[in-house]
Design a protein around this motif. Structure first.
Motif, mmCIF file in Angstrom:
data_model
loop_
_atom_site.group_PDB
_atom_site.id
_atom_site.type_symbol
_atom_site.label_atom_id
_atom_site.label_comp_id
_atom_site.label_asym_id
_atom_site.label_seq_id
_atom_site.Cartn_x
_atom_site.Cartn_y
_atom_site.Cartn_z
ATOM 1 N N UNK A 119 8.955 10.912 -5.186
ATOM 2 C CA UNK A 119 8.159 9.766 -5.656
ATOM 3 C C UNK A 119 8.165 9.674 -7.173
ATOM 4 N N UNK A 120 8.579 10.729 -7.840
ATOM 5 C CA UNK A 120 8.637 10.862 -9.303
ATOM 6 C C UNK A 120 7.226 10.980 -9.897
ATOM 7 N N UNK A 121 6.401 9.957 -9.643
ATOM 8 C CA UNK A 121 5.016 9.975 -10.089
ATOM 9 C C UNK A 121 4.225 9.026 -9.206
ATOM 10 N N UNK A 122 2.913 9.248 -9.116
ATOM 11 C CA UNK A 122 2.079 8.361 -8.317
ATOM 12 C C UNK A 122 1.931 8.838 -6.884
ATOM 13 N N UNK A 123 1.436 7.944 -6.020
ATOM 14 C CA UNK A 123 1.156 8.305 -4.628
ATOM 15 C C UNK A 123 1.527 7.172 -3.681
ATOM 16 N N UNK A 124 1.641 7.524 -2.395
ATOM 17 C CA UNK A 124 1.708 6.527 -1.325
ATOM 18 C C UNK A 124 0.654 6.928 -0.297
ATOM 19 N N UNK A 125 0.099 5.940 0.396
ATOM 20 C CA UNK A 125 -0.923 6.204 1.410
ATOM 21 C C UNK A 125 -0.556 5.440 2.673
ATOM 22 N N UNK A 181 2.042 3.288 -4.494
ATOM 23 C CA UNK A 181 1.732 3.299 -5.922
ATOM 24 C C UNK A 181 2.628 4.307 -6.639
ATOM 25 N N UNK A 182 3.853 4.424 -6.157
ATOM 26 C CA UNK A 182 4.769 5.416 -6.718
ATOM 27 C C UNK A 182 5.691 4.797 -7.764
ATOM 28 N N UNK A 183 6.094 5.621 -8.712
ATOM 29 C CA UNK A 183 7.037 5.183 -9.747
ATOM 30 C C UNK A 183 8.410 4.932 -9.133
ATOM 31 N N UNK A 184 8.773 5.710 -8.114
ATOM 32 C CA UNK A 184 10.083 5.536 -7.484
ATOM 33 C C UNK A 184 10.261 4.121 -6.968
ATOM 34 N N UNK A 185 9.225 3.575 -6.336
ATOM 35 C CA UNK A 185 9.305 2.210 -5.813
ATOM 36 C C UNK A 185 9.401 1.197 -6.940
ATOM 37 N N UNK A 186 8.621 1.418 -8.000
ATOM 38 C CA UNK A 186 8.672 0.503 -9.142
ATOM 39 C C UNK A 186 10.059 0.500 -9.773
ATOM 40 N N UNK A 187 10.684 1.659 -9.839
ATOM 41 C CA UNK A 187 12.036 1.734 -10.393
ATOM 42 C C UNK A 187 13.043 1.001 -9.505
ATOM 43 N N UNK A 188 12.849 1.102 -8.190
ATOM 44 C CA UNK A 188 13.726 0.377 -7.267
ATOM 45 C C UNK A 188 13.590 -1.127 -7.462
ATOM 46 N N UNK A 189 12.355 -1.581 -7.630
ATOM 47 C CA UNK A 189 12.114 -3.013 -7.860
ATOM 48 C C UNK A 189 12.778 -3.463 -9.158
ATOM 49 N N UNK A 190 12.641 -2.624 -10.210
ATOM 50 C CA UNK A 190 13.244 -2.956 -11.494
ATOM 51 C C UNK A 190 14.749 -3.015 -11.377
ATOM 52 N N UNK A 191 15.335 -2.055 -10.648
ATOM 53 C CA UNK A 191 16.789 -2.017 -10.463
ATOM 54 C C UNK A 191 17.249 -3.289 -9.727
#
Length: 220
Positions: A188-194, A203-213
């Motif tokens: 997840x790199x940073x943050x959490x998932x529930x 709320x993870x950084x990994x997902x945000x990075x995927x969206x940015x990519x």
């Protein structure tokens, strides 16, 4: 003396089984007639259908007992597990075999019908996921809810308590008990998932990075 006690115990077993079954059916009638949460996917549809059929028969807790017994038996019986999972066994043979097993265990008709339908449809291998989802439905119907919290780094007690308080505020008023499981996932790199019931909060950084990519790729 021992043989007399054993004989007495055996004599009482049918009455005890009947009493337990009656209690389960009485408790089942207090639970919702419809699945409290909607599940998706093949296993989810089977679990929803099993819950609905069991509720109509007043057998929600009896079916739960059947599924627990089946799970416990499979855990110590490799032959049964292989029979359930082996895709090379003909569907008819699986349907007949699972019918015999469940009849010997005096399982509910609803339980037998679900297993047979899955066997005839080549889906008996999904039964373990269906059992897991049925348990989730029943727990939710009883006012219980479980949540899986994944975090990139270990959470302390204060963090977990804060997340649990947030979840309790968001949950349906009928939920009376919340249990949480915390899993550390560095991916997840940073943050959490529930994951809670049919809800998923990311709320993870990994997902945000995927969206940015994705945004950058679409812009090129």
């Amino acid at each position: 003396m021992l043989s007399a006690l054993t004989a007495t115990s055996k004599a009482f077993r049918p009455a005890l089984r009947t009493a337990v079954g009656t209690t389960r059916r009485a408790m089942s009638t207090t639970l919702p007639m419809e699945p409290p949460i909607r599940l998706f996917g093949t296993a989810g549809r089977y679990a929803n259908a099993l819950y609905t059929a069991a509720a109509k028969k007043g057998a929600l807790l009896d079916v739960e007992a059947d599924l627990k017994l089946f799970t416990q038996t499979v855990a110590v019986n490799d032959a049964l597990r292989n029979f359930v999972l082996d895709p090379s066994i003909a569907r008819t043979a699986k349907a007949n075999g699972i019918t015999s097993i469940l009849e010997a265990a005096k399982a509910e008709e609803v339980t037998k019908n679900t297993f047979v339908v899955m066997a005839e449809g080549g889906r008996l291998g999904d039964i373990f996921k269906v059992i897991e989802l049925y348990s989730e439905l029943l727990a939710s119907a009883k006012g219980e809810m479980s949540a899986v919290i994944k975090s990139a780094t270990p959470l302390d007690a204060a963090d977990i308590s804060e997340i649990e308080d947030f979840l309790k505020e968001q949950l349906d008023v009928n939920v009376t008990k919340l249990s949480t499981t915390v899993v550390v996932d560095p991916a997840l790199i940073s943050g959490i998932t529930i994951e809670c019931g049919d809800s998923f909060i990311d709320l993870s950084v990994a997902t945000e990075l995927k969206k940015l990519h994705t945004l950058l790729s679409d812009g090129l």
